[in-house]
Design an enzyme around this catalytic site. Structure first.
Site, PDB file in Angstrom:
ATOM      1  N   GLU A 128     104.763  59.855  35.847  1.00 18.43           N
ATOM      2  CA  GLU A 128     104.607  59.669  37.441  1.00 18.43           C
ATOM      3  C   GLU A 128     103.260  60.338  38.726  1.00 18.43           C
ATOM      4  OE1 GLU A 128     107.565  58.682  38.730  1.00 18.43           O
ATOM      5  OE2 GLU A 128     107.712  58.917  40.549  1.00 18.43           O
ATOM      6  N   ASP A 129     103.358  61.207  38.155  1.00 16.73           N
ATOM      7  CA  ASP A 129     102.655  62.361  39.027  1.00 16.73           C
ATOM      8  C   ASP A 129     101.197  62.308  39.259  1.00 16.73           C
ATOM      9  OD1 ASP A 129     104.876  63.422  40.120  1.00 16.73           O
ATOM     10  OD2 ASP A 129     105.063  64.956  39.018  1.00 16.73           O
TER      11      ASP A 129
END
Ligand code: MN
Length: 737
Positions: free
Chosen positions: A83-84
């Protein structure tokens, strides 16, 4: 300052914890996962300013504490990379295999479901969460660990973020932790959310708990050692005995939601006893009930009927030293594991998830049910409903036809639902549909149902008084009451009067109509009612609660009839539940203020040991405990119950100083003026004399018997002392000894 209470969440720390766990882990795989996460997160910072990598390490430490397997620990380290950062699922699959990749993917998907605000907590979103959880329960366990660490470090976030995260945690994640049976995570999540959602209440409870911290520790320690000491006679090895204090949020729920007083929370203190076998649980229970007095109706057997989340224990509440109640939980070590770690305690990581596993059948039934049902796509809606039903035992979630979620306490009816939507929807309700079918108004809604309220178009339409008995929430109740207060005065007066009369009959209170206003005058003033009708109306709409009034009306009535000397035996017995003091100077502990007289056979004086006898129609007659009449009669079966323990009031118990009759037997060498000297002596010390008689004894001595009034045994002694000094007096004795 470190965000982690001084713990340096470094890879070395994780390794140290892995070594301490004593379990077999694939160190190489975990090291590899750490390296990749470290590389991708490099340069990223937490809100606290620390390197981002500290967060995934902290999450993995929590997973380790839960006893999770290598893949889950790896996924914990990697849970934010997709996600990051630029890292892809393909790369994870390549390096760590499908198992780890799927876990990370599951957590990534969970993150995308918006649930922070109340509006976002819709059926659809809750459903997504539960479906993700049902694919692999480990996804949810990673998510819970992630959330726990984020909650522990929430104070670094911006203010508005904090509340939203706390709300989401309280409404969604704490109930899930509860359903999975991971009680320590559930409690910590609740306490942390509570801190941000209602900081003032949190602080207040913290203050109350800290106020008596030393006393509390002393109290728990003393119970612990008393129990350990006692159990060491019968058990080898001695069971584990732990002390425990209820969580702040647990107390908050009881104080603010259930309306309990702080001091009424019996399980504020708890002691946990952990033994080897189920049999021992019941043996220990017997011993505990032997050593301490149990509080009735507080025993719960969650061993024979486990909670939905597999929790098992025996619970009982007993009274400890100084009358402080505390809860005792008794369980086996195995039950303890389940209670603390829930589903995680029984997950078979080494074997992977196999639905064919036969051991621990019951414990995994719930998860397996999800897994199996999930394969049957047609039943998807039904699965979600079943799961959601169990999500939280205290709350249910129902939906409006438009999909808005309404949270209600368990047992709530469609009436509560209507009032939760809007006051006017409640007032105008004339029917309800649940999942498109008409239901009666006492229908109890269940989680997942869609409820539609049918309203009347007539603006004069209003609630029915019977709804007050049907509805569950205070919100609905108070709205219904205020409607009646405004709209239906005549009806209220009638209802209020009948309710009060009913309660009077139940308590044997008979007040002539003409005296009613006088009898109720102080309560009318207290509630700002000018007329009796106002008073009845207030009762009718529920503004005045008769049940709160009745105790004091009973007292007033008892005083009233006592003044009129109409006290009957029944009424004395009726008051056996009260406990007031008597003006006579005698306290009858089990009985209220009532007529007391002193038995003439023994004329007891304050200081004497005494016993009471319920007479027929003349109150209680008090005898000396060594009175011959009492000793002769106390064992007569039909009278046994009429003897009552009584005691002398303490000095400040009795309002007025009271006097008691005593009879003295004086023997003297007979002489002229003896009786006169006795009267003078008594008059000098201001002792009233009621009767006196004198006669000559066979040996020529004189015997004088006088009956006097004294304030107590002390004064009687000084009287005897004084009379003994009269010339020619040989002895002064009290009669009826
Ligand atoms: Mn995270």
């Amino acid at each position: 300052m470190s965000e982690n209470n001084g713990i340096d969440y470094s890879f070395e720390y994780l390794m140290k914890k892995i070594n301490e766990s004593g379990k077999q882990y694939d160190i190489q795989k975990i090291t590899q996962a750490y390296r990749l996460a470290h590389e991708y997160h490099s340069g990223q910072k937490r809100d606290s300013g620390e390197d981002y990598i500290t967060h995934p390490i902290a999450v993995s430490c929590i997973l380790l504490e839960l006893g999770m397997d290598t893949d889950t620990i790896c996924a914990g380290l990697l849970h934010d990379v997709v996600e990051d950062t630029d890292c892809t699922l393909e790369e994870l699959t390549k390096q760590f295999g499908e198992g780890v990749a799927l876990l990370v993917d599951g957590v990534t998907k969970l993150r995308k479901i918006p649930l922070a605000t109340r509006e976002e907590q819709t059926a659809e979103n809750v459903r997504k969460i539960l479906l993700a959880m049902s694919e692999d329960i480990r996804v949810m366990i990673i998510k819970l660990s992630d959330r726990l660490h984020n909650m522990r470090t929430l104070h670094y976030r911006k203010d508005e973020k904090r509340r939203a995260t706390a709300l989401e945690t309280m409404n969604i994640y704490a109930p899930i932790a509860h359903r999975l049976g991971i009680s320590w995570i559930k409690e910590e999540l609740e306490d942390l959310s509570f801190l941000y959602l209602d900081p003032f209440a949190y602080e207040e409870i913290d203050r109350l708990m800290n106020l008596r911290k030393t006393d509390r520790i002393k109290f728990i320690d003393s119970i612990k050692s008393k129990i350990t000491e006692r159990l060491s006679h019968d058990f080898d090895p001695v069971p584990t005995v732990e002390g425990r204090v209820k969580s702040n949020y647990g107390i908050y729920k009881k104080v603010y939601r259930d309306g309990k007083e702080f001091d009424q929370i019996y399980d504020r203190y708890a002691v946990r006893i952990i033994v080897n076998t189920v049999n021992e649980c019941y043996n220990v229970l017997g011993i505990i009930h032997d050593v301490f007095n149990p509080i009735p109706n507080r025993f719960k057997d969650y061993i024979s009927t486990p909670k939905a989340n597999m929790y098992q224990s025996l619970h009982t509440t007993v009274i400890g030293a100084e009358g402080i109640p505390f809860e005792v939980q008794i369980r086996t070590y195995e039950m303890h594991q389940t209670a603390e770690y829930g589903i995680a305690a029984h997950w078979k990581y080494k074997e992977g998830i196999t639905s064919k596993s036969t051991r621990d059948d019951n414990r995994l039934a719930w998860v397996r049910q999800i897994l199996e049902l999930q394969q049957n796509a047609d039943d998807a809606e039904e699965i979600v409903r079943t799961i959601k039903n169990d999500l939280s035992s205290e709350e249910i979630f129902v939906f409006t036809p438009k999909g808005d979620m309404i949270t209600l306490p368990k047992g709530a009816t469609v009436i509560d639902f209507a009032y939760a939507i809007h006051t006017q929807v409640g007032h105008r309700m004339c029917g309800a549909k649940v999942d498109k079918k008409m239901v009666s108004l006492d229908y109890r809604v269940k989680t997942g149902q869609i409820v539609e309220i049918i309203t009347s178009s007539n603006p004069a339409h209003g609630p029915n008084r019977s709804w007050l008995q049907i509805c569950r929430t205070n919100e609905a109740r108070s709205k219904i009451r205020s409607w009646f207060k405004k709209e239906r005065r005549e009806e209220n007066i009638f209802e209020g009067r009948s309710e009060l009369e009913r309660e009077f009959r139940r308590n044997y209170i008979r007040i002539p109509e003409a005296e009613l206003e006088d009898f109720l005058s102080s309560d009318m003033r207290k509630h700002n009612c000018d007329t009796l009708d106002d008073f009845f109306a207030a009762i009718g709409y529920g503004g005045i609660s008769v049940s709160k009034l009745i105790q004091h009306l009973k007292d007033a009535y008892n005083r009233r009839i006592q003044e009129r000397h109409e006290l009957t035996e029944e009424q004395i017995m009726l008051r056996a539940k009260e406990g007031l003091k008597s003006k006579s100077g005698v306290v009858v502990d089990e009985i209220g203020d009532c007529e007391i007289k002193f038995a003439q056979c023994c004329n007891p004086l304050p200081g004497d040991a005494i016993i009471g006898f319920v007479t027929r129609g003349h109150g209680i007659s008090v005898h000396k405990a060594d009175c011959q009449n009492y000793l002769n009669q106390k064992d007569i079966p039909e009278q046994r119950d009429r003897w009552l323990p009584v005691r002398w009031a303490d000095k400040d118990d009795s309002e007025n100083e009271s006097y008691f009759k005593a009879t003295l037997d004086i023997v003297a060498n007979d002489r002229i003026g003896l009786l006169a000297d006795i009267s003078v002596a008594l008059a000098e010390i201001r002792i009233p004399m009621h009767e006196a008689s004198a006669r000559e004894l066979k040996n020529g001595n004189a015997n004088v018997v006088v009956t006097i009034s004294v304030a107590g045994i002390e004064q009687l002694r000084s009287v005897i002392n004084r009379l003994s000094k009269i010339p020619s007096v040989l002895s002064v004795d009290r009669c009826g000894k």
